[in-house]
Every structure is written in structure tokens, then in C-alpha cells.
Scaffold this motif. Structure first.
Motif, PDB file in Angstrom:
ATOM      1  N   CYS A 269       0.796  -1.231   0.000  1.00  0.00           N
ATOM      2  CA  CYS A 269       0.000   0.000   0.000  1.00  0.00           C
ATOM      3  C   CYS A 269       0.830   1.284   0.000  1.00  0.00           C
ATOM      4  CB  CYS A 269      -0.966   0.027   1.178  1.00  0.00           C
ATOM      5  SG  CYS A 269      -1.664  -1.546   1.591  1.00  0.00           S
ATOM      6  N   ASP A 318      -1.525  -7.204  -6.233  1.00  0.00           N
ATOM      7  CA  ASP A 318      -2.173  -6.089  -5.574  1.00  0.00           C
ATOM      8  C   ASP A 318      -2.681  -5.077  -6.587  1.00  0.00           C
ATOM      9  OD1 ASP A 318      -2.856  -4.880  -3.188  1.00  0.00           O
ATOM     10  OD2 ASP A 318      -0.835  -5.140  -2.372  1.00  0.00           O
ATOM     11  N   HIS A 320      -4.274  -0.856  -6.256  1.00  0.00           N
ATOM     12  CA  HIS A 320      -4.851   0.235  -5.480  1.00  0.00           C
ATOM     13  C   HIS A 320      -5.596   1.119  -6.457  1.00  0.00           C
ATOM     14  CE1 HIS A 320      -1.849  -1.368  -2.728  1.00  0.00           C
ATOM     15  NE2 HIS A 320      -2.702  -0.978  -1.794  1.00  0.00           N
ATOM     16  N   HIS A 446      -8.258  -1.116  -1.950  1.00  0.00           N
ATOM     17  CA  HIS A 446      -7.145  -2.068  -1.996  1.00  0.00           C
ATOM     18  C   HIS A 446      -7.743  -3.380  -2.464  1.00  0.00           C
ATOM     19  CE1 HIS A 446      -4.837   0.299   1.132  1.00  0.00           C
ATOM     20  NE2 HIS A 446      -6.065   0.659   1.431  1.00  0.00           N
TER      21      HIS A 446
HETATM   22 ZN   LIG Z   1      -3.177  -1.844  -0.008  1.00  0.00          ZN
END
Ligand SMILES: [Zn+2]
Ligand SMILES: [Zn+2]
Length: 568
Positions: A269, A318, A320, A446
Motif C-alpha cells: 500500500c 495487488d 490500489h 485495496h
Molecule cells: Zn493496499
């Protein structure tokens, strides 16, 4: 139909039964805690002599015997003073008693055995017969690795013998197709003492991981994501600011660079946030979907490591998503469809979703919470995706959904997750410039789909029982000649397939064809191309599938067409 709550009551009661049996067999053992879990139950003990796996049958026998006594299980509140007296020789229970609010604590009793407990049992021990003790492992008092080491006995229990048998059958299957075993047999990856919890991927395993990445990259490009790469190590101050330091410190690795403290990232993140914050952003850039295949490291206890399912390093797929509050609903809806269709490509048609809603203490505009949660539920309803609501279980900073897939053995795996975040944009003072020229606050989502790329690889191996589909298989085709006479022809075939990008090998051994087939089958190669005198004469091949099905007289062109169709 028994509910999840009933099952919890049963398993909680069986945990007491286990403690009761241990107390009768080994009276000096200190009892600590023993909850029900989604898989079954466990109880943590401090024995005078360590339990061994061989002790489990004896303990299980004693449990059956106590079950046969059909002892009524009662529960009552007693003054703390009385409880302290009951547990004067057990520092663990004394500590638990002090941690309970109020002047009384709950005590469950069956026969002459009692245990500290909040309540929630079946009526008598006779209802607790369908259990199985599974294993012994190390644990720590209150899960704190600096705390007292304990021994954990784990097991499971069901209401009927049939359910228990089904569970045992699944467990057997799971053991047979354990990804650690398949990884070794198929030469995909290994673990070495030099890197405990850090997997080594061999050439074939790396092919599979790269195919998974390739597939994911293609989907993300189509979905409007932009890929980024953020550093593996970042400064300590950053992790303090993001809150990871406070909440996640125990699972992080630290180091120093130029005498400045750094941490290895346990999550991606902050990296994505710094990229967003690199320069002023306009509303025209939103939604900005930054994806990253970020390798993270997490300091896990050696006792909980489990092949690729729980390792100390892995890659999160991931992303974002930075969007305006107005775009949040649409982004969530998109995300659900994106994720479900992703799983379908791997043969996971059975997807379940859990929605965690607003807890009592929460930040962010309540209206936005409501809109986001409603968008999630409406999308699931419209798409006819089964879902559960975890009322009030969202994090304080935003609603969350978890995606569960069901594998071929019937096990459920939580892989994907999407978390709305109203907090980090505030925390890092992220803004975008609105059409009116004012600075506004974006929202972050997220999300991950594989979750851990490598764990998903392990799940795929077990789901397919090592028989990966054509597009994922490290070796897709193997050419088998019947005699040396067909070798030039086979070589031509090999060159053509290689030219088209297929992963193909040829069996050059002098083995008879049956031996060649056997060897290819052991390596779980999806397609075998058999060429003999007849095939050479007609310029065809015989396509033999892994399951033994054969297609005769296939031309080169037909083969290429078939192969093209089997690719993703
Ligand atoms: Zn994150
Ligand atoms: Zn209890």
C-alpha cells in the motif's frame, strides 16, 4: 439443518471433552484455552511430559468413553473468588479470570470435570461422539512467541458419522494431492534449510508462475489497470505513518541503511500511495487503477509455515484503485465482475463472497459507507453470486469483501479481497483537483485476486491434482516415436510447435512406446503426440490425451488449431 452456530457449540463442547480426557489421563497437565475454529477445534495444554502423535489414539479412546457416560453439561456463573480458588494451581486460568469483566465468571461442568468458559454447549457428552483428533503442534500462550510454549491438540467434529467420514475422505484426498508432495514429484519447487519458509522455484514451477502472471497482466490491461513497481524496502517513518508499524510490527523484518532504520514491506500500500502522491492529480486521471505484483515478506512463526500456503515471502497481485467518492459504486461493481470472471478462467465456477459491513466505530461519511455497501450487495444480487454478510465486521476505515473459491475436493479458499479505505487518503493527505479547481479527497480500494500468487499456485496444483490444464502445464506436449525411423519427421514436428511458442519436448529414449507413454503420464503432460510408420506415411500424428483418450490421423494444421484453442 444444523446452523454454523450449532456446529460451533458442538465443537466447543468437544474441546471440553478433549480437556476432560487429558485431565483424567494426565492429571498434572495445565489446561489453558480451547476454542472452536472454522475447521474444528483445538485445546492448548502445558503437559509435564510432551504429548506425542502416538498418544492421540489413547486420548481419543478416553474421550469416547466419557462421551458414553452421557454426562449432562451444565454452565453457571460463579463469583471470581470461587473461581480463583478452583484454579489456584493454574496460572493460565487465573490470568484469564482477571481478564474477564465483572465479578463473576462462567464455569462449565460435566461429571467431576469443570472448565472456565463463556457458555454455549450441547446438552450432554453423549452427543459428542463424531470427532477426530488430527494432530499435535507447538503454540504459545496467547499466541505470543515470547510467551510460554504450549502444546496444541487439534481435531474436528460433526453431528453425524456420515459428515465425519466425508471430511476424512476429503482430508485423505488432500494429503494425497498435497502441493508440497506434487511440487517435489513434478520438479516444480523445493524448500531448503538455507531458507526456511522461502521457496525455491525450479524451471517448471517458474513457467507456471510466469503463465499465471501473463494471464493476470493481460486481464488487467483489458481492465484499465496500469502496472507499477514499488521498492521492497522502505523507511521506518513511512511504516509508522501508514500504521503498519503499530499493527503489524511483529510480522515485519527490519534492517538499517546508512544508519537509518528501514523495513521490508509486508504489504504494498504505502508504495502505491507514494506513487499517487508524486505529483498533483486531476479528476480526469481518476479512477487511477495501479496494479503491482509486489513481493512481500512476513515474519511467520516456523510452526505455522505450510509449503506455498503459508511462506515467509510471496507475491501479492495487488492493486490500489484511487477514485472519486462518486465513482466508488461503479468501481466496486466492476471489480466484482472482474474477479469472478478471473476465477472462472481457472475452472473455479463456485465463488462465494463475504461482505463485512460498518462497525460501530467507523470513519468516513456514513452515507458513503451505505452507498458502497449497497453497491456491493446489489452487484452480488444481480450477478446471482452467493454471499454472506458479516454484520459490523468491516474495518473502521471502510467496507470489505472477501472472495472464496471452492476446489475440486470441496474445500473453500479465501483468495481475493477488496477493501474500501477512507483512512489512508486522509492520513497521507491525498487529493485530486476537481473540475472547479478545488482540492478533493479520493477514496482508495485495496484489492487482490490471487491473493498470494504462489499460494494460488499451490491451490491450483491440489485442485487439478497435479494435472494442470494445457495452457498452464510446464510441458504441454511430448512427441513419442515408435521407432527411430520416424525421428526426422518428429524433429520437424518439434520445430514447428516450438516456432509457434509451445512448450514441447521429444522422448529420445530407446524405450518401447508403452514406456514412453507411462513416463509422459507420470509427468502429467497433457498431450502426447505419437508418431509411427502409418503417421509418417500419411503425414499425420496420433494425439493421445493424458486421460488415455486418443485422436487418430490428425494433420499438422489441425493440431495447431486444436492447440491454439487450448491456450488462454
Ligand atoms: Zn493496499
Ligand atoms: Zn464451554
Amino acid at each position: 439443518m444444523k446452523s454454523e452456530q450449532d456446529l460451533n457449540k458442538l465443537r466447543h463442547s468437544v474441546a471440553h471433552l478433549l480437556a476432560h480426557a487429558v485431565a483424567e489421563l494426565y492429571p498434572d497437565t495445565k489446561l489453558t484455552i480451547g476454542p472452536a475454529t472454522p475447521e474444528g477445534f483445538f485445546y492448548d495444554f502445558l503437559p509435564t511430559i510432551n504429548f506425542k502423535e502416538q498418544d492421540l489414539p489413547l486420548i481419543a479412546e478416553k474421550m469416547q468413553e466419557i462421551a458414553d457416560r452421557k454426562l449432562p453439561i451444565t454452565h453457571k456463573q460463579v463469583p471470581k473468588k470461587v473461581a480463583r480458588e478452583m484454579y489456584k494451581d493454574n496460572p493460565f486460568k487465573l490470568e484469564l479470570i482477571e481478564g474477564i469483566e465483572g465479578d463473576t465468571v462462567g464455569i462449565a461442568t460435566q461429571g467431576d470435570f469443570h472448565d472456565l468458559c463463556k457458555g454455549g454447549h450441547l446438552e450432554h457428552t453423549g452427543l459428542l461422539k463424531n470427532f477426530k483428533l488430527l494432530n499435535i503442534s507447538g503454540s504459545y500462550w496467547r499466541g505470543d512467541r515470547k510467551g510460554q510454549p504450549l502444546q496444541r491438540i487439534s481435531g474436528t467434529a460433526f453431528f453425524t458419522p456420515k459428515e465425519l467420514r466425508l471430511y476424512e475422505k476429503r482430508r485423505e484426498e488432500a494429503l494425497k494431492y498435497d502441493h508440497r508432495k506434487l511440487g517435489k514429484e513434478l520438479d516444480l519447487f523445493s524448500f531448503k534449510e538455507e531458507g526456511p519458509g522461502f521457496p525455491f522455484y525450479h524451471p517448471k514451477g517458474t513457467v507456471i508462475l510466469n503463465k499465471m502472471l501473463e494471464f493476470s497482466r493481460k486481464r488487467h490491461q483489458e481492465g484499465g489497470y496500469k502496472e507499477v513497481i514499488s521498492p521492497i524496502m522502505l523507511s521506518d517513518e513511512l511504516w509508522r505513518r501508514s500504521g503498519h508499524y503499530d499493527h503489524y510490527r511483529d510480522n515485519m523484518y527490519f534492517t538499517n541503511i546508512d544508519e537509518r532504520p528501514f523495513a521490508i514491506k509486508p504489504m504494498n500500500c504505502p508504495g502505491a500511495i507514494l506513487i499517487y502522491d508524486d505529483h498533483p492529480r486531476s479528476y480526469r486521471e481518476l479512477p487511477l487503477r495501479l496494479s503491482e505484483y509486489g513481493q512481500v515478506h512476513r515474519d511467520e512463526l516456523s510452526g505455522v509455515l505450510h509449503g506455498l500456503f503459508r511462506a515467509r515471502t510471496f507475491t501479492i497481485d495487488d492493486a490500489h484503485i484511487f477514485c472519486t467518492p462518486e465513482q466508488l459504486e461503479q468501481e466496486l461493481e466492476k471489480l466484482i465482475h472482474f474477479t469472478i470472471s478471473f476465477y472462472k478462467a481457472f475452472g473455479f465456477d463456485d465463488v462465494m463472497v463475504a461482505v463485512s459491513t460498518k462497525p460501530k466505530k467507523a470513519m468516513g461519511d456514513p452515507k458513503l459507507w451505505e452507498k458502497a455497501t449497497k453497491a456491493l450487495i446489489d452487484t452480488l444480487e444481480r450477478a446471482k453470486i452467493p454471499y454472506k454478510i458479516h454484520e459490523g465486521e468491516g474495518a473502521f476505515y471502510g467496507p470489505k469483501i472477501d472472495f472464496y473459491i471452492k476446489d475440486s475436493i470441496g474445500r473453500e479458499w479465501q483468495c481475493g479481497t477488496a477493501q474500501v479505505d477512507f483512512f489512508q487518503p486522509e492520513n497521507f493527505d491525498l487529493t485530486y483537483v476537481s473540475p472547479k479547481g478545488t482540492k478533493l479527497r479520493p477514496v482508495i480500494i485495496h484489492r487482490a485476486i490471487y491473493g498470494s500468487l504462489e499460494r494460488f499456485f499451490g491451490i491450483l496444483l491440489e485442485h487439478y491434482k497435479g494435472r494442470l490444464p494445457f495452457w498452464l502445464a510446464p510441458v504441454q506436449l511430448k512427441i513419442l516415436t515408435i521407432t527411430d525411423e520416424q525421428k526426422p519427421y518428429a524433429q520437424e514436428l518439434l520445430a514447428t510447435l516450438e516456432k509457434h511458442g509451445y512448450r514441447v519436448i521429444m522422448d529420445e529414449s530407446a524405450n518401447p512406446i508403452s514406456g514412453k507413454i507411462k513416463a509422459a503420464q507420470l509427468q502429467q503432460i497433457p498431450w502426447m503426440l505419437v508418431v509411427g510408420a502409418k503417421e509418417l506415411e500419411n503425414k499425420t500424428i496420433t494425439l493421445r490425451h493424458r486421460d488415455g483418450k486418443q485422436e487418430f490421423g490428425i494433420s499438422f494444421d489441425d493440431l495447431l488449431k486444436k492447440a491454439e484453442k487450448a491456450q488462454k
